[in-house]
Design a protein around this motif. Structure first.
Motif, mmCIF file in Angstrom:
data_model
loop_
_atom_site.group_PDB
_atom_site.id
_atom_site.type_symbol
_atom_site.label_atom_id
_atom_site.label_comp_id
_atom_site.label_asym_id
_atom_site.label_seq_id
_atom_site.Cartn_x
_atom_site.Cartn_y
_atom_site.Cartn_z
ATOM 1 N N THR A 52 0.836 -1.201 0.000
ATOM 2 C CA THR A 52 0.000 0.000 0.000
ATOM 3 C C THR A 52 0.868 1.247 0.000
ATOM 4 O OG1 THR A 52 -1.104 -1.253 1.729
ATOM 5 C CG2 THR A 52 -2.133 0.829 1.024
ATOM 6 N N LYS A 53 0.365 2.265 -0.636
ATOM 7 C CA LYS A 53 1.102 3.521 -0.623
ATOM 8 C C LYS A 53 0.854 4.301 0.668
ATOM 9 C CE LYS A 53 1.555 6.209 -3.996
ATOM 10 N NZ LYS A 53 1.207 7.132 -5.082
ATOM 11 N N LYS A 54 1.829 5.107 1.045
ATOM 12 C CA LYS A 54 1.668 5.983 2.193
ATOM 13 C C LYS A 54 0.672 7.095 1.883
ATOM 14 C CE LYS A 54 6.386 5.559 4.048
ATOM 15 N NZ LYS A 54 7.631 6.281 4.367
ATOM 16 N N LEU A 55 0.055 7.653 2.898
ATOM 17 C CA LEU A 55 -0.725 8.868 2.711
ATOM 18 C C LEU A 55 0.230 10.015 2.368
ATOM 19 C CD1 LEU A 55 -3.388 8.958 5.607
ATOM 20 C CD2 LEU A 55 -3.594 8.010 3.308
ATOM 21 N N THR A 56 -0.312 11.049 1.732
ATOM 22 C CA THR A 56 0.535 12.206 1.387
ATOM 23 C C THR A 56 -0.041 13.478 1.972
ATOM 24 O OG1 THR A 56 -0.678 12.610 -0.651
ATOM 25 C CG2 THR A 56 1.246 11.158 -0.798
ATOM 26 N N TYR A 57 0.864 14.449 2.182
ATOM 27 C CA TYR A 57 0.385 15.727 2.706
ATOM 28 C C TYR A 57 1.167 16.877 2.099
ATOM 29 C CZ TYR A 57 4.391 16.231 5.937
ATOM 30 O OH TYR A 57 5.635 16.376 6.481
ATOM 31 N N GLY A 58 0.582 18.060 2.226
ATOM 32 C CA GLY A 58 1.260 19.286 1.812
ATOM 33 C C GLY A 58 1.361 20.229 3.001
ATOM 34 N N MET A 59 2.163 21.258 2.841
ATOM 35 C CA MET A 59 2.354 22.190 3.946
ATOM 36 C C MET A 59 2.272 23.628 3.441
ATOM 37 S SD MET A 59 5.546 22.283 6.645
ATOM 38 C CE MET A 59 4.953 20.997 7.732
ATOM 39 N N VAL A 60 1.585 24.485 4.210
ATOM 40 C CA VAL A 60 1.597 25.924 3.929
ATOM 41 C C VAL A 60 2.333 26.599 5.079
ATOM 42 C CG1 VAL A 60 0.214 27.987 3.507
ATOM 43 C CG2 VAL A 60 -0.578 25.748 2.675
ATOM 44 N N GLY A 61 3.361 27.348 4.732
ATOM 45 C CA GLY A 61 4.285 27.878 5.754
ATOM 46 C C GLY A 61 5.389 26.857 5.992
ATOM 47 N N GLY A 62 6.241 27.186 6.946
ATOM 48 C CA GLY A 62 7.293 26.217 7.312
ATOM 49 C C GLY A 62 8.500 26.263 6.387
ATOM 50 N N GLY A 63 8.710 27.395 5.725
ATOM 51 C CA GLY A 63 9.877 27.526 4.860
ATOM 52 C C GLY A 63 11.152 27.709 5.664
ATOM 53 N N LYS A 64 12.238 27.849 4.938
ATOM 54 C CA LYS A 64 13.548 28.050 5.560
ATOM 55 C C LYS A 64 13.454 29.126 6.636
ATOM 56 C CE LYS A 64 18.214 27.652 3.937
ATOM 57 N NZ LYS A 64 18.305 26.258 4.421
ATOM 58 N N GLY A 65 13.965 28.842 7.813
ATOM 59 C CA GLY A 65 13.919 29.820 8.891
ATOM 60 C C GLY A 65 12.765 29.574 9.849
ATOM 61 N N SER A 66 11.814 28.767 9.428
ATOM 62 C CA SER A 66 10.688 28.476 10.324
ATOM 63 C C SER A 66 11.051 27.340 11.248
ATOM 64 C CB SER A 66 9.467 28.075 9.502
ATOM 65 O OG SER A 66 8.615 27.248 10.255
ATOM 66 N N GLN A 67 10.692 27.502 12.510
ATOM 67 C CA GLN A 67 10.992 26.466 13.478
ATOM 68 C C GLN A 67 9.864 25.441 13.520
ATOM 69 O OE1 GLN A 67 10.825 27.713 17.719
ATOM 70 N NE2 GLN A 67 12.975 27.181 17.765
#
Lengths: 381, 381, 381, 381
Positions: free
Chosen positions: B2-17
């Motif tokens: 089975t394939k893993k679930l997938t997700y996306g992210m808004v924010g969290g770019g370089k410099g974000s903790q």
């Protein structure tokens, strides 16, 4: 889009605790992928485990020999193998993979004899392979900072070390029934010549060596068998002399009811001291001759930036055993990756416990036995 | 396989903790894969971040609107989006993804007004989507065990709650220069109407609600601005009355020098009490009327098996913030997976903080402001 | 060979706990001798107690009126009286001795109403007598050092105070049967208008006032009756505003199972903080903006010499409640002695809690009641 | 009205720390009176001290010989003498008083050689005198309760003991200048053959013996001289075997920067463990095989009533070193009083450390030296 590194695992099938921890520690930074395994002597267990982990069944193997040979012939062979079986099999398994040109991460204690350990060391060096040993506690940020503090002279020259790794599980066995997962530890046929010193004493030896860089010169050990007279040691008291005239006491126990897993140390120098406990892993107690003692936590301004750069959780929050473990793995994986890219490794790239540390651990076990078997005499290291 | 679930992210770019923490927490159990992102308002940052994370560049988006729309049209669209931007953008972003049929995990505080939060709740329910809010502390095993203890009646009926979330970073700002990563928290244009209560006060409200199931009936709040008079609150003292005549004190602060991140509580009932601190996250202090107080640690025999089954590190070892966070995510991911398989979710599947918790947090923020702005009067909840 | 000062006691007969403590605290420094008493309303008890204490039976009195009158007429009259009876009798007893020209040490709370307290204050001043109140916690060396640290500006200007005095005995009453020795505390006829605030809340008020010198400007109190609805308060949550715009939370409780006698505070300033707990009375936690937090113990080099000069046990060892109490008494006795020698007292001689502190305590009790009885409104102090 | 018992003191003049503590400990319960003294080799100091203490100058003596002789001839001779001089004079002074029929309380270590100690023991027995040694830590209530717990079988049979007495003052000497009050401790002419083991090691030996009743069978000691190579030991690591096959580690140090006076132990049995630290003297940590560990404090319902009956400060409050010391003295004084009344003492009357304990301490010192001087061999006790 570069591909992730890949790895395989020997041991760690259904019911194994330590195999899961290795896999989660390897997951954390998202740089590697598990693709092959021989998770159990029982192939059914290997199949079940492999399916749960969504591995390609072609890369689930009957045994480690088959795995080492077949993997070594693939173009996309695993970049390293993780060995998480009981002590007595480490040597054969590690040897197989080294002979087949595959890097190794092996559980501690490295082997059951010093000679085996020395052979693995020789073989790894000969074949120019990376060989790590999972002394995971050295991955804690505060341990790394403690090492820096000692090196910087903050506490002066070390005079004395007191370190303990005390736990209770053996004392509970007669009361709560055998704990099958751990029972082999006191079985000489599987565990080797030592239970307590080999299982947790080596953590003390490695941790103190890592933080202080002190070399043991001689030791006097008293190993006890409180639970079962005819099995292996479950408690040990070890006086240690270091090369530079500093001294130490190591105490390691599996019968100290009230302590689940209390690894701790105090390092006392001419100008100050550092203390740490696994149960407060994110804090150091630092004392100096002219100041009240201080608690340094991960978020503190004094902690070096390069240590902070590797934090997973921000200062003030807690990092646990898996984060420490993952840090060790991360260094190991980075070294493999760098070498795979054709770069030459520098000493600072080898920022993880290696086969040399594993050898030292086995030397420690054998020297403790040598001392204790003669009634607690002093033996040179 | 089975394939893993997938997700996306808004924010969290370089410099974000916080983006990094979410990704590592999601890595830990190895069930999901990051495949899409709009990591920054600055697309260059998104590109750099995406490359580092080895994402397909086709799924790196200029902004969240484009991301929500384009992902929703793919056959292999992301199973959920993670929103880790500053407070004032949560509402619009979450709304976009909900309208495009994508499940959401959003950082707290959920929004900047209660009305926005209520709209998101309505929308999620209407579109039958799962919506989690990252109240990560509820993922600690000892918090889960504390909740069970309260529910079981071990400490009788709760009479009083004392809970604090005290920290120091705002007190340090004037001394060590602005901390850009955090500075927006005291900027009303980005943070909304509250800094301290919205950022960490909501953790207290959620944690106590989770462990005790108490409902706030009325409150009296005094919100202070010690650092900068013209900005937002940095400290708040809140007296709380619950529906069942029990009472509480919440104190939340960013000016308590000496405390990096001290979240703690004591819950006092007719038969006993439970105390916990984030700084000793793997331990509970349990007192009962007829016994000395006890420290319960993760390895203890009393801790329920179903809680132990979810341990990452074995008892005696430490689990940290990421493990707690990962537990929340794991429940969320399992629920998404189950629904994707066509199964119907039962209440016990929703074992993570939801949009309802997010709404409650915003109600708490607004009620505190309502009370404090009138000089600390009692207001009904 | 100068003679020791002498004192008498009202209350403290067989079965009394607090009377014994006063006597032992007075014994410690060997400067005074107990010579007279009316230890109980029951003269038999007075006789038994007096014999055990080896007093001259001529100075065992039927009641405090007789004692005050007869002692005042002796050439060798007592230098001071110690009043250790329940709250409601303090006023009359203290008044008698003041009117008869005898210095007074009285248990807290000073009286049952503010007016009574103000009268005693006036009378003591008019008759030029010394009047101490037994706020014994201010006698701990670390409390005295904390006061110095605040005064010196070490933690900058105080912004916030959090102080608790939490205990469990009232919560145990329904389970373990009435505790006769304490029962009167929740009986309005004996205790006055408040139990919890009057008994232990005043310690918080006094301790914070002593250490910080902050003046309360207004407060908002919620007083609870968890154990018995028709008796007195057993828990109180109090928001405090000080004159200088700093703020505080006081919490005082007799229902927090798991805490025998947990008096503690945190004082948070612009440059640092100080924290102390009665359960670790010989240690201070000091944090500053630029340093990890430190634990300062009695033996530390930083502690002022004049504080160390008064140690009973050397640094590193523990001093307890009686030593703290004895320190208060020692200052009181020294002041009486000095005045008896004909010297004029300077402000620095009055280094013990006085009737003014007792008045302030009663004002605190009345203001809490005023606020709480109106549903927790803010009242000016 | 019975008269108080009386005592004299040798040593303890102006500038002495330990003399003051003895006097305050003796003051606390108000049963005895200091009436005679030879406080210093310097008679001027004796006079000054005696005047400050308001003694009759006729009973201030030039030296201990004169004091012993003259006191013994008085009808109102002192009931006992307290010896608080440096180690090397204990023997002669104690002998003088014993020969003159006066009971003795002597500071530890009892003497500078085992033979001296044995002689004093013989002499005390021959003359039927009471002879106490000031092992004051055994006076703490929690130590007494710990002894009861072990005796009751609560922790089963003891397997292992770990005990430390670690401090820092010797490590500070080179930095902060000589500390005259302590300097003699490392001077062989005054201190005898050992500094660290004789001064604080004997506390460990006595405390463990008191709590567990274990008898040392053999030991292996490594005594270090970290500060000054040509002076006496300042650190010692001692492996101990007891008669019943249980084992122990004792560590005693004056160079552990960061520890002012950290005396602690853990006692691990087949069913549980008990841990205590002088820095938390009013608390015991009790663990049993089937329960999480518990903290038992003085106020706890489990503590035996006869222990509570001897409390000076009520449960929940702190008792310190002087209260512990006073408890030892109180037992000693009660025994003297009882015998003076013509009653026969039973074993339970001898509830204080005696000359036998002092002898055992000196045997411990000599055996440690015997082992260490041979390079850390095992020697029978």
């Amino acid at each position: 889009m570069t591909k992730k590194l890949t790895y395989g695992m020997v041991g760690g099938g259904k019911g194994s605790q330590i195999g899961t921890i290795h896999r989660k520690a390897l997951n954390l930074h998202g740089k590697v992928e598990l693709v092959a395994g021989s998770f159990s002597r029982n192939f059914k267990n290997t199949l079940i485990t492999g399916r749960e982990l969504k591995l390609d069944e072609k890369r689930l193997y009957n045994n480690y020999v088959e795995m080492a040979e077949k993997e070594s012939k693939r173009n996309d062979k695993i970049d390293f193998v993780v060995i998480v079986t009981p002590n007595n099999s480490h040597y054969d398994i590690a040897k197989s993979f080294l002979e087949n040109g595959i890097n190794v991460m092996c559980e501690k204690p490295l082997t059951v004899t010093l000679n085996q350990a020395l052979e693995l060391q020789k073989l790894a060096n000969k074949n120019n392979l990376l060989f790590a040993v999972s002394y995971a506690y050295t991955g804690y940020s505060m341990i790394r900072y403690a090492r820096e503090l000692v090196k910087s002279g903050k506490i002066g020259e070390v005079r004395f070390v007191n370190s303990q790794y005390i736990s209770e599980w053996m004392a509970k066995v007669p009361f709560i029934g055998k704990v099958p997962r751990h029972e082999w530890r006191s079985d000489p046929d599987i565990s080797g010549l030592s239970n307590c010193v080999a299982d947790i004493g080596v953590h003390v030896e490695n941790l103190i060596s890592y933080v202080t860089n002190l070399k043991i010169h001689s030791l006097c050990a008293r190993m006890d068998k409180f639970i079962e007279k005819d099995r292996l040691d479950d408690n040990a008291s070890i006086l240690v002399n270091y090369d530079n005239n500093s001294k130490g006491i190591y105490w390691t126990s599996q019968i100290t009811i009230g302590h689940e897993n209390n690894l701790n140390f105090g390092i006392y120098g001419t100008k100050g001291s550092i203390e740490w406990s696994q149960e407060r892993a994110n804090y150091l107690r630092l004392s100096t001759i002219d100041e009240p003692f201080k608690i340094i936590s991960r978020g503190n301004d004094k902690v070096s930036d390069h240590i902070k750069d590797e934090y997973v959780a921000p200062g003030g929050h807690q990092e646990g055993y898996v984060e420490a473990f993952a840090r060790i793995y991360d260094k190991f994986v980075d070294a493999i990756y760098k070498r795979k890219q054709g770069e030459i490794l520098t000493p600072s790239d080898i920022d993880f416990p290696t086969v040399e540390d594993g050898v030292q651990g086995m030397r420690f076990v054998e020297k403790c036995l040598e001392s204790s078997n003669q009634g607690g005499v002093w033996v040179n290291f």
